[in-house]
Design a protein around this motif. Structure first.
Motif, short mmCIF file in Angstrom:
data_model
loop_
_atom_site.label_atom_id
_atom_site.label_comp_id
_atom_site.label_asym_id
_atom_site.label_seq_id
_atom_site.Cartn_x
_atom_site.Cartn_y
_atom_site.Cartn_z
N TYR A 147 -4.30 -4.07 -8.69
CA TYR A 147 -3.81 -3.67 -7.37
C TYR A 147 -2.38 -4.15 -7.10
O TYR A 147 -1.69 -3.59 -6.25
N GLY B 240 -0.94 -2.30 4.63
CA GLY B 240 0.34 -2.01 5.27
C GLY B 240 1.18 -1.05 4.44
O GLY B 240 1.79 -0.11 4.98
N SER C 88 -1.96 -7.67 8.94
CA SER C 88 -1.61 -8.98 8.42
C SER C 88 -2.81 -9.75 7.87
O SER C 88 -2.74 -10.96 7.67
N ILE D 270 -1.86 -4.24 0.62
CA ILE D 270 -2.06 -2.82 0.28
C ILE D 270 -2.32 -1.97 1.53
O ILE D 270 -1.93 -0.80 1.56
N GLY E 45 2.93 -7.14 7.59
CA GLY E 45 2.10 -7.44 6.43
C GLY E 45 2.27 -6.41 5.34
O GLY E 45 2.02 -5.23 5.56
C1 LIG Z 1 -11.73 -12.46 -3.78
C2 LIG Z 1 -11.58 -11.02 -3.36
C3 LIG Z 1 -12.05 -9.99 -4.19
C4 LIG Z 1 -11.92 -8.65 -3.78
N1 LIG Z 1 -12.27 -7.65 -4.65
C5 LIG Z 1 -11.99 -6.35 -4.30
C6 LIG Z 1 -12.17 -5.29 -5.23
O1 LIG Z 1 -12.50 -5.53 -6.39
N2 LIG Z 1 -11.95 -4.01 -4.83
C7 LIG Z 1 -11.54 -3.72 -3.55
O2 LIG Z 1 -11.39 -2.53 -3.21
N3 LIG Z 1 -11.33 -4.71 -2.65
C8 LIG Z 1 -11.51 -6.00 -3.02
N4 LIG Z 1 -11.25 -7.02 -2.13
C9 LIG Z 1 -10.75 -6.68 -0.81
C10 LIG Z 1 -9.28 -6.29 -0.82
O3 LIG Z 1 -8.53 -7.10 -1.69
C11 LIG Z 1 -8.76 -6.40 0.62
O4 LIG Z 1 -9.62 -5.67 1.44
C12 LIG Z 1 -7.35 -5.84 0.74
O5 LIG Z 1 -6.52 -6.41 -0.23
C13 LIG Z 1 -6.83 -6.08 2.15
O6 LIG Z 1 -5.46 -5.78 2.14
P1 LIG Z 1 -4.56 -6.12 3.40
O7 LIG Z 1 -3.24 -5.49 3.12
O8 LIG Z 1 -5.28 -5.70 4.61
O9 LIG Z 1 -4.45 -7.70 3.43
P2 LIG Z 1 -3.55 -8.70 2.55
O10 LIG Z 1 -3.46 -8.25 1.14
O11 LIG Z 1 -4.08 -10.06 2.78
O12 LIG Z 1 -2.10 -8.55 3.16
C14 LIG Z 1 -1.74 -9.07 4.42
C15 LIG Z 1 -0.28 -9.45 4.36
O13 LIG Z 1 0.17 -9.85 5.64
C16 LIG Z 1 1.09 -10.90 5.47
N5 LIG Z 1 1.20 -11.66 6.72
C17 LIG Z 1 0.24 -12.40 7.32
N6 LIG Z 1 0.72 -12.98 8.44
C18 LIG Z 1 2.00 -12.58 8.57
C19 LIG Z 1 3.01 -12.85 9.52
N7 LIG Z 1 2.81 -13.65 10.59
N8 LIG Z 1 4.23 -12.28 9.34
C20 LIG Z 1 4.48 -11.46 8.28
N9 LIG Z 1 3.54 -11.20 7.33
C21 LIG Z 1 2.32 -11.73 7.47
C22 LIG Z 1 0.52 -11.71 4.33
O14 LIG Z 1 1.47 -12.54 3.72
C23 LIG Z 1 -0.01 -10.62 3.42
O15 LIG Z 1 0.93 -10.23 2.47
C24 LIG Z 1 -11.36 -8.36 -2.52
C25 LIG Z 1 -10.89 -9.39 -1.70
C26 LIG Z 1 -10.95 -10.71 -2.13
C27 LIG Z 1 -10.36 -11.78 -1.28
#
Ligand SMILES: Cc1cc2nc3c(=O)[nH]c(=O)nc-3n(C[C@H](O)[C@H](O)[C@H](O)COP(=O)(O)OP(=O)(O)OC[C@H]3O[C@@H](n4cnc5c(N)ncnc54)[C@H](O)[C@@H]3O)c2cc1C
Length: 399
Positions: A149, A14, A202, A12, A9
């Motif tokens: 972001y 990862g 992910s 941000i 994944g």
């Molecule tokens: C509507 C909304 C508003 C928000 N507002 C804020 C804010 O203003 N400020 C703040 O700090 N936080 C905010 N957040 C929270 C923040 O955006 C998330 O907590 C953060 O982006 C999580 O990042 P992540 O990398 O964990 O997940 P993600 O960004 O979802 O990344 C996960 C990645 O894994 C990949 N993936 C999934 N399955 C697989 C697979 N089988 N194989 C390969 N790749 C895979 C996906 O394609 C994706 O790119 C908000 C969230 C949302 C939804």
């Protein structure tokens, strides 16, 4: 080639994790596998773009600690890498006397979290910050900021590839994980890769990836869509910065708010509607597998039973622009339905345990050779570099 670490994944979480591991130990061989064609295509790229101060989170919780520390790391990262951000501040507004005790609790929490410059506001002081906003009491939080972001992630990607010789593979969806002696073989549709340690960041699929390793986990990801409207250009002057309601403490969401964006424009939202598909950005997106998994999870059945009225209210507001406008009018009485244009949406990955709790704090679950991030909702974008730092520490212990 056997990698030391494979991260699944490229959101941000990862990317920040990879960066922090490389900062500590540049020689570690890392591969990041991402199913999309670029970084930040899901939660990270569809969020509100707010740099959270940490006022909301329970002192001592992972959210509070990582948000406060991550805030500082993020600002330094942006300064070092010339990423535009603005500490414009925000106000949280009570519009009903019933909300005052909760507003006071938030104020105390902010102080406990070390946010000394927050200030209580009376109705006149609210008007000094936001002339068009209506409230009986409020809090000004000068620390809050805005950033893009996606831009942060593009920079992280470039650093990882160019400065830290990390491998990133796009269009590489992980579809299976096999144990090979003490290592893992990670399968995508076209390739397989071996690693000593796997880190699962992910997001919306983190429970499924964890299960692919054979782990028994006690949570499932429930997707909640957040829909935005945008203020029409001629109405954007009604909002100067960020305006939030007092959140409902029963829910891990902050309530529909106004957010000025770093790239211009003002968003109103997001609501929180149960999504019938994990990456269901549109109202009519539907997946039988995703829906069945949510509905069959005993924990989510309990959530639905407990919060039926709230859930139906969110659906109603999702389909009725008038109802959405009405919610916004509590904060900004002048706003009219015609002042709002349909905007984008994001889907939150919210973990729910078997007993029916929507997990409030961040959740990391480890096993031999595996680190899973099973709940990283808001403020995980703000907190990402701190989360990355703590996962990096754990990761280096595994190697
Ligand atoms: C509507 C909304 C508003 C928000 N507002 C804020 C804010 O203003 N400020 C703040 O700090 N936080 C905010 N957040 C929270 C923040 O955006 C998330 O907590 C953060 O982006 C999580 O990042 P992540 O990398 O964990 O997940 P993600 O960004 O979802 O990344 C996960 C990645 O894994 C990949 N993936 C999934 N399955 C697989 C697979 N089988 N194989 C390969 N790749 C895979 C996906 O394609 C994706 O790119 C908000 C969230 C949302 C939804």
């Amino acid at each position: 080639l056997i990698y030391d670490i494979i991260i699944i994944g490229a959101g941000i979480t990862g990317l920040a994790t990879a960066l922090k591991i490389k900062e500590k130990k540049p020689g570690v061989k890392i591969l990041i596998l991402e199913k999309e064609k670029n970084v930040a295509m899901h939660q990270t790229g569809n969020n509100s773009g707010v740099i959270h101060s940490g006022i909301y989170y329970k002192p001592g919780s992972l959210k509070a600690n990582n948000c406060l520390h991550g805030y500082k790391l993020l600002l330094s990262f942006c300064k070092e890498n010339e990423i535009n951000f603005e500490l414009c501040g925000k106000i949280i507004i009570a519009t009903d006397a019933k909300e005052i005790p909760r507003l006071n609790n938030l104020y105390d929490r902010g102080l406990q979290n070390g946010l000394r410059k927050i200030q209580k506001l009376n109705p006149e002081e609210i008007k000094e910050h936001e002339p068009h906003v209506n409230g009986i009491s409020g809090i000004h939080v000068p620390y809050t900021g805005i950033v893009d972001y996606k831009e942060v992630c593009f920079k992280m990607k470039n650093l990882l590839i160019n400065n830290y010789q990390s491998d990133l593979r796009f269009n590489a969806e992980v579809i299976g994980i096999e144990k090979v002696y003490s290592n893992f073989k990670i399968l995508t549709k076209s390739d397989s890769f071996e690693t000593r340690l796997m880190i699962n960041t992910s997001g919306l699929f983190s429970d499924r990836i964890a299960q692919m390793t054979g782990m028994k986990i006690n949570v499932r990801i429930i997707p909640f869509r957040g829909e935005y409207f945008e203020l029409k250009k001629e109405k954007q002057s009604l909002i100067k910065n960020l305006v939030y309601p007092v959140p409902d403490p029963n829910f891990p969401f902050l309530g529909v708010h106004f957010t000025r964006m770093i790239k211009g424009g003002v968003e109103a939202g997001p609501n929180a509607v149960f999504a019938f598909k994990r990456e269901g950005y549109k109202k009519n997106d539907f997946s039988i597998k995703d829906t069945a998994q949510s509905l069959l999870w005993p924990g989510f059945q309990k959530v639905m039973f407990k919060y039926t009225a709230m859930g139906l209210g969110e659906f109603y507001r999702s389909f009725s622009k008038s109802a959405f406008t009405k919610a916004l009018q509590r904060l900004l009485p002048e706003i009219q339905k015609d002042d709002l244009e349909a905007g984008s949406s994001g889907v939150r990955a919210q973990a729910c345990d078997r007993s029916g709790q929507l997990i409030d704090d961040f959740l990391f679950v480890e096993d031999t050779g595996i680190i899973n991030v099973l709940n990283a909702p808001s403020p995980a974008a703000t907190a990402s570099l701190s989360i990355g730092e703590s996962i990096a520490k754990k990761a280096l212990l595994h190697l």
